[in-house]
Write an enzyme that holds these catalytic residues in place. Structure first.
Site, PDB file in Angstrom:
ATOM      1  N   ASN A 117      -0.842   3.935   2.898  1.00 19.67           N
ATOM      2  CA  ASN A 117      -0.515   4.922   3.931  1.00 19.67           C
ATOM      3  C   ASN A 117       0.986   5.104   4.131  1.00 19.67           C
ATOM      4  O   ASN A 117       1.742   4.171   3.832  1.00 19.67           O
ATOM      5  CB  ASN A 117      -1.135   4.461   5.256  1.00 19.67           C
ATOM      6  CG  ASN A 117      -2.580   4.902   5.368  1.00 19.67           C
ATOM      7  OD1 ASN A 117      -2.912   6.036   5.036  1.00 19.67           O
ATOM      8  ND2 ASN A 117      -3.442   4.011   5.847  1.00 19.67           N
ATOM      9  N   ASP A 132     -13.001   8.690   5.916  1.00 21.57           N
ATOM     10  CA  ASP A 132     -13.141   9.379   7.207  1.00 21.57           C
ATOM     11  C   ASP A 132     -14.533  10.010   7.341  1.00 21.57           C
ATOM     12  O   ASP A 132     -15.118  10.029   8.426  1.00 21.57           O
ATOM     13  CB  ASP A 132     -12.034  10.442   7.353  1.00 21.57           C
ATOM     14  CG  ASP A 132     -10.645   9.827   7.261  1.00 21.57           C
ATOM     15  OD1 ASP A 132     -10.500   8.641   7.621  1.00 21.57           O
ATOM     16  OD2 ASP A 132      -9.709  10.513   6.814  1.00 21.57           O
ATOM     17  N   ALA A 151      -3.596  -6.944  -3.939  1.00 25.80           N
ATOM     18  CA  ALA A 151      -4.830  -7.748  -3.897  1.00 25.80           C
ATOM     19  C   ALA A 151      -5.107  -8.192  -2.470  1.00 25.80           C
ATOM     20  O   ALA A 151      -5.738  -9.212  -2.225  1.00 25.80           O
ATOM     21  CB  ALA A 151      -4.683  -8.962  -4.820  1.00 25.80           C
ATOM     22  N   HIS A 183      -5.091  12.613   6.468  1.00 26.36           N
ATOM     23  CA  HIS A 183      -5.663  11.310   6.819  1.00 26.36           C
ATOM     24  C   HIS A 183      -4.797  10.672   7.905  1.00 26.36           C
ATOM     25  O   HIS A 183      -4.037   9.740   7.675  1.00 26.36           O
ATOM     26  CB  HIS A 183      -5.723  10.431   5.565  1.00 26.36           C
ATOM     27  CG  HIS A 183      -6.272   9.068   5.813  1.00 26.36           C
ATOM     28  ND1 HIS A 183      -7.541   8.850   6.284  1.00 26.36           N
ATOM     29  CD2 HIS A 183      -5.714   7.835   5.647  1.00 26.36           C
ATOM     30  CE1 HIS A 183      -7.742   7.547   6.411  1.00 26.36           C
ATOM     31  NE2 HIS A 183      -6.654   6.909   6.037  1.00 26.36           N
ATOM     32  N   ARG A 195      -1.119  -0.906   8.988  1.00 32.84           N
ATOM     33  CA  ARG A 195      -0.612  -0.774  10.355  1.00 32.84           C
ATOM     34  C   ARG A 195      -1.151  -1.871  11.262  1.00 32.84           C
ATOM     35  O   ARG A 195      -2.205  -2.455  11.005  1.00 32.84           O
ATOM     36  CB  ARG A 195      -0.911   0.611  10.934  1.00 32.84           C
ATOM     37  CG  ARG A 195      -2.354   1.038  10.949  1.00 32.84           C
ATOM     38  CD  ARG A 195      -2.434   2.446  11.500  1.00 32.84           C
ATOM     39  NE  ARG A 195      -3.778   2.985  11.367  1.00 32.84           N
ATOM     40  CZ  ARG A 195      -4.250   3.962  12.113  1.00 32.84           C
ATOM     41  NH1 ARG A 195      -3.510   4.499  13.050  1.00 32.84           N
ATOM     42  NH2 ARG A 195      -5.480   4.399  11.929  1.00 32.84           N
ATOM     43  N   ARG A 222      -0.171   5.715  11.068  1.00 35.16           N
ATOM     44  CA  ARG A 222      -0.024   5.544   9.609  1.00 35.16           C
ATOM     45  C   ARG A 222       1.351   6.037   9.154  1.00 35.16           C
ATOM     46  O   ARG A 222       1.945   5.495   8.233  1.00 35.16           O
ATOM     47  CB  ARG A 222      -1.125   6.326   8.886  1.00 35.16           C
ATOM     48  CG  ARG A 222      -2.546   5.794   9.165  1.00 35.16           C
ATOM     49  CD  ARG A 222      -3.578   6.676   8.496  1.00 35.16           C
ATOM     50  NE  ARG A 222      -4.950   6.206   8.683  1.00 35.16           N
ATOM     51  CZ  ARG A 222      -5.728   6.561   9.691  1.00 35.16           C
ATOM     52  NH1 ARG A 222      -5.294   7.359  10.623  1.00 35.16           N
ATOM     53  NH2 ARG A 222      -6.970   6.101   9.772  1.00 35.16           N
ATOM     54  N   ARG A 275     -16.988   7.377   8.237  1.00 33.38           N
ATOM     55  CA  ARG A 275     -16.861   7.059   9.678  1.00 33.38           C
ATOM     56  C   ARG A 275     -17.470   8.174  10.517  1.00 33.38           C
ATOM     57  O   ARG A 275     -18.071   7.914  11.564  1.00 33.38           O
ATOM     58  CB  ARG A 275     -15.379   6.858  10.023  1.00 33.38           C
ATOM     59  CG  ARG A 275     -14.856   5.553   9.451  1.00 33.38           C
ATOM     60  CD  ARG A 275     -13.379   5.341   9.716  1.00 33.38           C
ATOM     61  NE  ARG A 275     -12.987   3.987   9.305  1.00 33.38           N
ATOM     62  CZ  ARG A 275     -11.760   3.626   8.992  1.00 33.38           C
ATOM     63  NH1 ARG A 275     -10.774   4.509   9.032  1.00 33.38           N
ATOM     64  NH2 ARG A 275     -11.497   2.376   8.640  1.00 33.38           N
ATOM     65  N   VAL A 277      -4.045   4.878  -2.125  1.00 36.33           N
ATOM     66  CA  VAL A 277      -4.700   4.432  -0.886  1.00 36.33           C
ATOM     67  C   VAL A 277      -3.657   4.103   0.191  1.00 36.33           C
ATOM     68  O   VAL A 277      -3.877   4.332   1.381  1.00 36.33           O
ATOM     69  CB  VAL A 277      -5.605   3.196  -1.158  1.00 36.33           C
ATOM     70  CG1 VAL A 277      -6.330   2.746   0.100  1.00 36.33           C
ATOM     71  CG2 VAL A 277      -6.621   3.499  -2.258  1.00 36.33           C
TER      72      VAL A 277
HETATM   73  N1  LIG Z   1      -6.246   5.563   2.621  1.00 31.80           N
HETATM   74  C1  LIG Z   1      -7.055   4.868   3.399  1.00 31.80           C
HETATM   75  O1  LIG Z   1      -8.114   5.332   3.791  1.00 31.80           O
HETATM   76  C2  LIG Z   1      -6.677   3.463   3.805  1.00 31.80           C
HETATM   77  C3  LIG Z   1      -7.592   2.628   4.444  1.00 31.80           C
HETATM   78  C4  LIG Z   1      -7.201   1.333   4.778  1.00 31.80           C
HETATM   79  C5  LIG Z   1      -5.921   0.885   4.488  1.00 31.80           C
HETATM   80  N2  LIG Z   1      -5.057   1.742   3.888  1.00 31.80           N
HETATM   81  C6  LIG Z   1      -3.698   1.325   3.529  1.00 31.80           C
HETATM   82  O2  LIG Z   1      -3.784   0.499   2.376  1.00 31.80           O
HETATM   83  C7  LIG Z   1      -2.643  -0.373   2.339  1.00 31.80           C
HETATM   84  C8  LIG Z   1      -3.115  -1.807   2.121  1.00 31.80           C
HETATM   85  O3  LIG Z   1      -3.814  -2.269   3.254  1.00 31.80           O
HETATM   86  P1  LIG Z   1      -4.357  -3.775   3.291  1.00 31.80           P
HETATM   87  O4  LIG Z   1      -5.082  -3.933   4.561  1.00 31.80           O
HETATM   88  O5  LIG Z   1      -5.020  -4.119   2.001  1.00 31.80           O
HETATM   89  O6  LIG Z   1      -2.964  -4.585   3.378  1.00 31.80           O
HETATM   90  P2  LIG Z   1      -2.697  -6.094   2.936  1.00 31.80           P
HETATM   91  O7  LIG Z   1      -1.426  -6.508   3.561  1.00 31.80           O
HETATM   92  O8  LIG Z   1      -3.910  -6.925   3.155  1.00 31.80           O
HETATM   93  O9  LIG Z   1      -2.487  -5.973   1.350  1.00 31.80           O
HETATM   94  C9  LIG Z   1      -1.409  -5.317   0.777  1.00 31.80           C
HETATM   95  C10 LIG Z   1      -1.005  -6.108  -0.470  1.00 31.80           C
HETATM   96  O10 LIG Z   1       0.001  -5.381  -1.162  1.00 31.80           O
HETATM   97  C11 LIG Z   1       0.840  -6.362  -1.778  1.00 31.80           C
HETATM   98  N3  LIG Z   1       2.102  -5.752  -2.176  1.00 31.80           N
HETATM   99  C12 LIG Z   1       3.168  -5.402  -1.406  1.00 31.80           C
HETATM  100  N4  LIG Z   1       4.126  -4.867  -2.180  1.00 31.80           N
HETATM  101  C13 LIG Z   1       3.677  -4.870  -3.452  1.00 31.80           C
HETATM  102  C14 LIG Z   1       4.196  -4.436  -4.688  1.00 31.80           C
HETATM  103  N5  LIG Z   1       5.420  -3.895  -4.788  1.00 31.80           N
HETATM  104  N6  LIG Z   1       3.459  -4.601  -5.798  1.00 31.80           N
HETATM  105  C15 LIG Z   1       2.224  -5.139  -5.733  1.00 31.80           C
HETATM  106  N7  LIG Z   1       1.649  -5.570  -4.573  1.00 31.80           N
HETATM  107  C16 LIG Z   1       2.374  -5.433  -3.458  1.00 31.80           C
HETATM  108  C17 LIG Z   1       0.993  -7.430  -0.708  1.00 31.80           C
HETATM  109  O11 LIG Z   1       1.441  -8.655  -1.249  1.00 31.80           O
HETATM  110  C18 LIG Z   1      -0.424  -7.502  -0.150  1.00 31.80           C
HETATM  111  O12 LIG Z   1      -1.192  -8.494  -0.786  1.00 31.80           O
HETATM  112  C19 LIG Z   1      -1.912  -0.127   3.661  1.00 31.80           C
HETATM  113  O13 LIG Z   1      -0.838   0.764   3.475  1.00 31.80           O
HETATM  114  C20 LIG Z   1      -2.973   0.494   4.556  1.00 31.80           C
HETATM  115  O14 LIG Z   1      -2.411   1.276   5.578  1.00 31.80           O
HETATM  116  C21 LIG Z   1      -5.402   3.005   3.538  1.00 31.80           C
END
Ligand SMILES: NC(=O)c1ccc[n+]([C@@H]2O[C@H](COP(=O)([O-])OP(=O)(O)OC[C@H]3O[C@@H](n4cnc5c(N)ncnc54)[C@H](O)[C@@H]3O)[C@@H](O)[C@H]2O)c1
Length: 308
Positions: free
Chosen positions: A120, A148, A8, A175, A82, A88, A151, A118
């Protein structure tokens, strides 16, 4: 239609918000491990319902997967994002364990769900879900290319000095900063190739800015971006939930398509009620094929770090 979003945080909450705003799902369940966090985000979002005019019910839970039972679609955003200067791929150590256990917990309660990954490094995390669950390959989808491509269109519109609605383009491949393959040769402005309007150096600028799109934002924000990622996920969820048969570049398990095997990487797919309903093989130039091959090698190298 019930959708679960695990994590969340920034991306998970943004994704839940966009899903709700589009008003096609009955229920969105947010799940996080941070005590009270998902409940708080869900309550805050629900208090926007009367303001924004949606009827989707958003609930939150701290780690109780029974609340996610019967989900049609589950989005995995849990894990660390990151920080400036990181790739990533560097997130694999922590995120692989999280993604593996989250996928297994989701499937215990929703064995027929469609999973959108989603977290990374996304292509490798998607491959991990393929390798560690019994879900058929059409039900495991990695989100990266949709973001991507958005963007890419942003930068194309900037270079063309055109409204974004005038431009179209797609990014395939891994990605990652190095792995993305923005298909500049196929990009158009109202069906006219952008090469009619842009000089070669400008097109190269668009390609390079697209590839570092995420890193540029991470540097500005101090963490990775969330609005466009959340919107991109919501587009995939809507295409599946509403059986739209829309084409998006998504990370899909390849078995010979594009001459590639045993990896999940960004290719155009048709999304409908069954998840990935078709992998679309488009004609690539020799240069694009070579870039795709190189990108696949990068993804495979990261996959090699998984302890399967
Ligand atoms: N694929 C894409 O295009 C893309 C784009 C943006 C971000 N991301 C990735 O998405 C992920 C989340 O990014 P974010 O900015 O939301 O990070 P964030 O830190 O804001 O949120 C991640 C959440 O995951 C929760 N979490 C951790 N371990 C958990 C578990 N075992 N069970 C349930 N929840 C858990 C954390 O408490 C945190 O609230 C990252 O790995 C980021 O690199 C991917």
């Amino acid at each position: 239609m019930k959708v679960t979003v695990v994590g969340a945080g920034a991306v998970g909450a943004s994704c839940a918000e966009y899903i709700a705003m589009k008003n096609f799902a009955a229920e969105v369940v947010l799940l996080d491990i941070k005590e009270g966090y998902a409940e708080g985000k869900a309550m805050d979002l629900m208090q926007t319902a009367s303001l924004n005019g949606f009827d989707t019910k958003i609930t939150g839970t701290t780690g109780d997967y029974s609340k996610t039972a019967g989900s049609d679609i589950a989005v995995i955003t849990s894990g660390i994002p990151r920080k400036p200067g990181m790739t990533r791929e560097e997130l694999i150590g922590i995120n692989a364990g999280i993604v593996k256990s989250v996928a297994s917990s989701l499937l215990e309660h929703s064995p027929n769900t469609i999973i959108i990954v989603v977290s990374n490094p996304m292509d490798t995390m998607t491959y991990l879900v393929h390798k560690t669950t019994d879900l058929p390959k059409n039900k495991i989808i990695g989100m990266g290319g949709a973001l991507d491509s958005a963007r890419f269109k942003y930068r194309l519109a900037e270079a063309l000095e055109a409204p974004i609605s005038d431009v179209d383009g797609m990014v395939i491949g891994g990605h990652s900063d190095k792995g993305m393959v923005p298909l500049i040769g196929h990009a158009t402005r109202n069906s006219v190739k952008v090469s009619e309007f842009l000089a070669a150096d400008k097109m190269q600028w668009v390609v390079e800015e697209t590839k570092v799109g995420g890193a540029t934002l991470t540097k500005l924000l101090g963490t990775s971006a969330w609005y466009a990622p959340g919107a991109a996920v919501s587009g995939l969820v809507q295409a599946i939930a509403c059986d739209q048969k829309k084409m998006f570049p998504c990370s899909a398990l390849l078995e010979g398509e594009y001459g590639l095997n045993d990896l999940s990487i960004g290719v155009p797919v048709i999304l409908g009620k069954n998840g990935i309903e078709k992998i679309v093989e488009i004609d690539l130039s020799d240069a694009e094929k070579a870039k795709m091959q190189e990108s696949a090698e990068g993804v495979k190298k990261t996959n090699g770090l998984l302890q399967l």
